[in-house]
Write a protein that holds these residues in place. Structure first.
Motif, mmCIF file in Angstrom:
data_model
loop_
_atom_site.group_PDB
_atom_site.id
_atom_site.type_symbol
_atom_site.label_atom_id
_atom_site.label_comp_id
_atom_site.label_asym_id
_atom_site.label_seq_id
_atom_site.Cartn_x
_atom_site.Cartn_y
_atom_site.Cartn_z
ATOM 1 N N GLY A 290 21.420 -2.883 -7.527
ATOM 2 C CA GLY A 290 20.494 -3.133 -8.623
ATOM 3 C C GLY A 290 20.753 -2.237 -9.817
ATOM 4 O O GLY A 290 20.662 -2.689 -10.976
ATOM 5 N N TYR A 291 21.077 -0.960 -9.564
ATOM 6 C CA TYR A 291 21.383 -0.056 -10.675
ATOM 7 C C TYR A 291 22.641 -0.507 -11.408
ATOM 8 O O TYR A 291 22.708 -0.446 -12.649
ATOM 9 C CB TYR A 291 21.581 1.372 -10.156
ATOM 10 N N THR A 292 23.643 -0.944 -10.663
ATOM 11 C CA THR A 292 24.891 -1.391 -11.295
ATOM 12 C C THR A 292 24.674 -2.660 -12.124
ATOM 13 O O THR A 292 25.186 -2.789 -13.244
ATOM 14 C CB THR A 292 25.959 -1.636 -10.219
ATOM 15 N N THR A 293 23.889 -3.583 -11.585
ATOM 16 C CA THR A 293 23.630 -4.835 -12.312
ATOM 17 C C THR A 293 22.818 -4.601 -13.577
ATOM 18 O O THR A 293 23.073 -5.210 -14.628
ATOM 19 C CB THR A 293 22.892 -5.817 -11.390
ATOM 20 N N ALA A 294 21.851 -3.685 -13.503
ATOM 21 C CA ALA A 294 20.994 -3.409 -14.658
ATOM 22 C C ALA A 294 21.698 -2.581 -15.717
ATOM 23 O O ALA A 294 21.216 -2.492 -16.856
ATOM 24 C CB ALA A 294 19.721 -2.702 -14.205
ATOM 25 N N GLY A 295 22.833 -1.945 -15.403
ATOM 26 C CA GLY A 295 23.585 -1.167 -16.389
ATOM 27 C C GLY A 295 22.951 0.167 -16.722
ATOM 28 O O GLY A 295 23.018 0.613 -17.876
ATOM 29 N N GLY B 155 22.385 4.286 -16.814
ATOM 30 C CA GLY B 155 23.324 5.377 -17.057
ATOM 31 C C GLY B 155 23.588 6.203 -15.818
ATOM 32 O O GLY B 155 24.385 7.155 -15.877
ATOM 33 N N PHE B 156 22.960 5.885 -14.712
ATOM 34 C CA PHE B 156 23.205 6.570 -13.441
ATOM 35 C C PHE B 156 23.458 5.512 -12.377
ATOM 36 O O PHE B 156 23.162 4.329 -12.564
ATOM 37 C CB PHE B 156 22.008 7.448 -13.044
ATOM 38 N N GLU B 157 23.988 5.967 -11.256
ATOM 39 C CA GLU B 157 24.291 5.077 -10.146
ATOM 40 C C GLU B 157 24.011 5.796 -8.835
ATOM 41 O O GLU B 157 23.981 7.035 -8.773
ATOM 42 C CB GLU B 157 25.754 4.626 -10.198
ATOM 43 N N LEU B 158 23.806 5.005 -7.798
ATOM 44 C CA LEU B 158 23.591 5.534 -6.451
ATOM 45 C C LEU B 158 24.822 5.205 -5.622
ATOM 46 O O LEU B 158 25.194 4.047 -5.476
ATOM 47 C CB LEU B 158 22.341 4.897 -5.817
ATOM 48 N N ARG B 159 25.447 6.243 -5.077
ATOM 49 C CA ARG B 159 26.649 6.001 -4.280
ATOM 50 C C ARG B 159 26.735 7.024 -3.154
ATOM 51 O O ARG B 159 26.076 8.067 -3.163
ATOM 52 C CB ARG B 159 27.901 6.066 -5.155
ATOM 53 N N ARG B 160 27.587 6.670 -2.200
ATOM 54 C CA ARG B 160 27.829 7.567 -1.068
ATOM 55 C C ARG B 160 28.727 8.723 -1.507
ATOM 56 O O ARG B 160 29.669 8.536 -2.271
ATOM 57 C CB ARG B 160 28.509 6.818 0.080
ATOM 58 N N LEU C 201 22.205 10.332 -6.354
ATOM 59 C CA LEU C 201 22.299 9.732 -7.686
ATOM 60 C C LEU C 201 23.301 10.507 -8.534
ATOM 61 O O LEU C 201 23.295 11.744 -8.551
ATOM 62 C CB LEU C 201 20.927 9.741 -8.367
ATOM 63 N N TYR C 202 24.156 9.782 -9.232
ATOM 64 C CA TYR C 202 25.172 10.377 -10.104
ATOM 65 C C TYR C 202 25.146 9.661 -11.453
ATOM 66 O O TYR C 202 24.741 8.498 -11.543
ATOM 67 C CB TYR C 202 26.580 10.246 -9.491
ATOM 68 N N THR C 203 25.602 10.397 -12.468
ATOM 69 C CA THR C 203 25.757 9.761 -13.784
ATOM 70 C C THR C 203 27.030 8.914 -13.783
ATOM 71 O O THR C 203 27.990 9.204 -13.055
ATOM 72 C CB THR C 203 25.854 10.828 -14.886
ATOM 73 N N ARG C 204 27.038 7.896 -14.600
ATOM 74 C CA ARG C 204 28.192 6.998 -14.644
ATOM 75 C C ARG C 204 29.357 7.661 -15.390
ATOM 76 O O ARG C 204 29.147 8.443 -16.333
ATOM 77 C CB ARG C 204 27.809 5.681 -15.311
#
Length: 318
Positions: free
Chosen positions: A183-188, A190-195, A202-205
């Motif tokens: 959902g974060y990736t689709t919404a664009g 400035g941060f993302e959730l990743r392993r 949570l990390y910044t893009r």
């Protein structure tokens, strides 16, 4: 009458005294009926002895002595009667609790007939009762709880820890994290959730890294030296590795650089070599977190960065 005769008379009265519950009940009489004649003395077995009254208690043919005089030995007639009541009288049995009775709710728990059931206290029943299962959160509540926790963590947190904190099955936490990340990736955002480092954070893009770097550093940069970067790369690709092996690959002594990397938490000891007993070193989870990797298997391959004449260079160094 002497004192001894008087004491014998009191003893006879005490022995002949019958308690009220042992006395025979008189038959009901009709007021219109003529008075009954005195019954003749019978020697039938089981007949209750007649109760002597106060006037005839002294025995036949003896004069009435009047009120009892105080006993010179300090024993009154009423005390003798009380003693006779306690010693000679037979008290009726009192009804007690029936310990052999088994209540309806514990009849099945009693092993043998006549066993006394043991009731369990209410507090103990509550203590041994199975804990109630935690209420299952809805998808919206689970999503919000995960996002709130991920905002405050300072290191990657695993799915198992999140499931234990939220008291929810781990089978629901993993797919929900994947859904949040997508959902974060689709919404664009400035941060993302990743392993990373075996957990989630949570990390910044990457496309906004320059702005974040400008804000965080603010003119101050703490960078690793070239020697530290080279040593860290050798440890990352050759781990676990000894200091002598690192020095042989780099061609210089790297003891000081290893101490610096250990102090910054990027490298740690992980045992000793079986043959030489030298300490082995490997990268830490902080190293994976800083690089945004989940495992060291995600490190980029070295083949594209090697020169074409690597074999000639190796022969020249020999």
């Amino acid at each position: 009458m002497s004192d001894e005769e008087r004491r014998d008379s009191l003893a006879d009265q005490a022995a002949a005294w019958v308690p009220p519950w042992a006395r025979p009940r008189p038959p009901a009489t009709d007021p219109s009926a003529p008075p009954d004649e005195p019954a003749a003395d019978t020697d039938e077995p089981g007949a209750a002895p007649a109760l002597p009254d106060a006037e005839s208690a002294a025995g036949p043919g003896e004069p009435d002595l009047g009120p009892a005089e105080p006993d010179p030995h300090g024993v009154a007639s009423d005390e003798v009667d009380a003693a006779a009541t306690e010693v000679g009288a037979v008290t009726p049995p009192t009804a007690g609790p029936d310990l052999g009775a088994v209540t309806e709710d514990t009849a099945g728990e009693s092993g043998a007939a006549g066993d006394v059931p043991r009731r369990q206290s209410a507090g103990r029943r509550r203590a041994t009762a199975a804990p109630e299962p935690a209420p299952e959160l809805s998808d919206a509540e689970l999503r919000g709880a995960l996002e709130a926790i991920l905002l405050v963590v300072d290191e990657p947190v695993s799915e198992l820890v999140l499931a234990q904190v939220l008291d929810q099955p781990a089978e629901r936490v993993g797919p929900m994290l994947d859904e949040i990340a997508a959902g974060y990736t689709t919404a664009g955002h400035g941060f993302e959730l990743r392993r990373a480092a075996g957990g989630w954070r949570l990390y910044t893009r990457p496309e906004y890294a320059t702005y974040v770097e400008r804000f965080v550093l603010d003119g101050q940069s703490v960078r690793l030296t070239q020697a530290a970067l080279e040593t860290l790369a050798v440890v990352a690709y050759k781990q676990p590795v000894t200091r002598s092996r690192i020095s042989a690959i780099r061609g210089v002594n790297c003891d000081g650089v290893i101490r610096t990397l250990v102090t910054r938490g990027l490298v740690e000891e992980c045992g000793t070599e079986q043959d030489s007993g030298a300490f082995l070193y490997r990268t830490t989870t902080l190293f994976l977190e800083k690089l945004g990797l989940n495992t060291v298997d995600e490190l980029p391959p070295l083949a594209p960065f090697l020169p074409d004449d690597v074999e000639e260079l190796a022969d020249a160094t020999r």
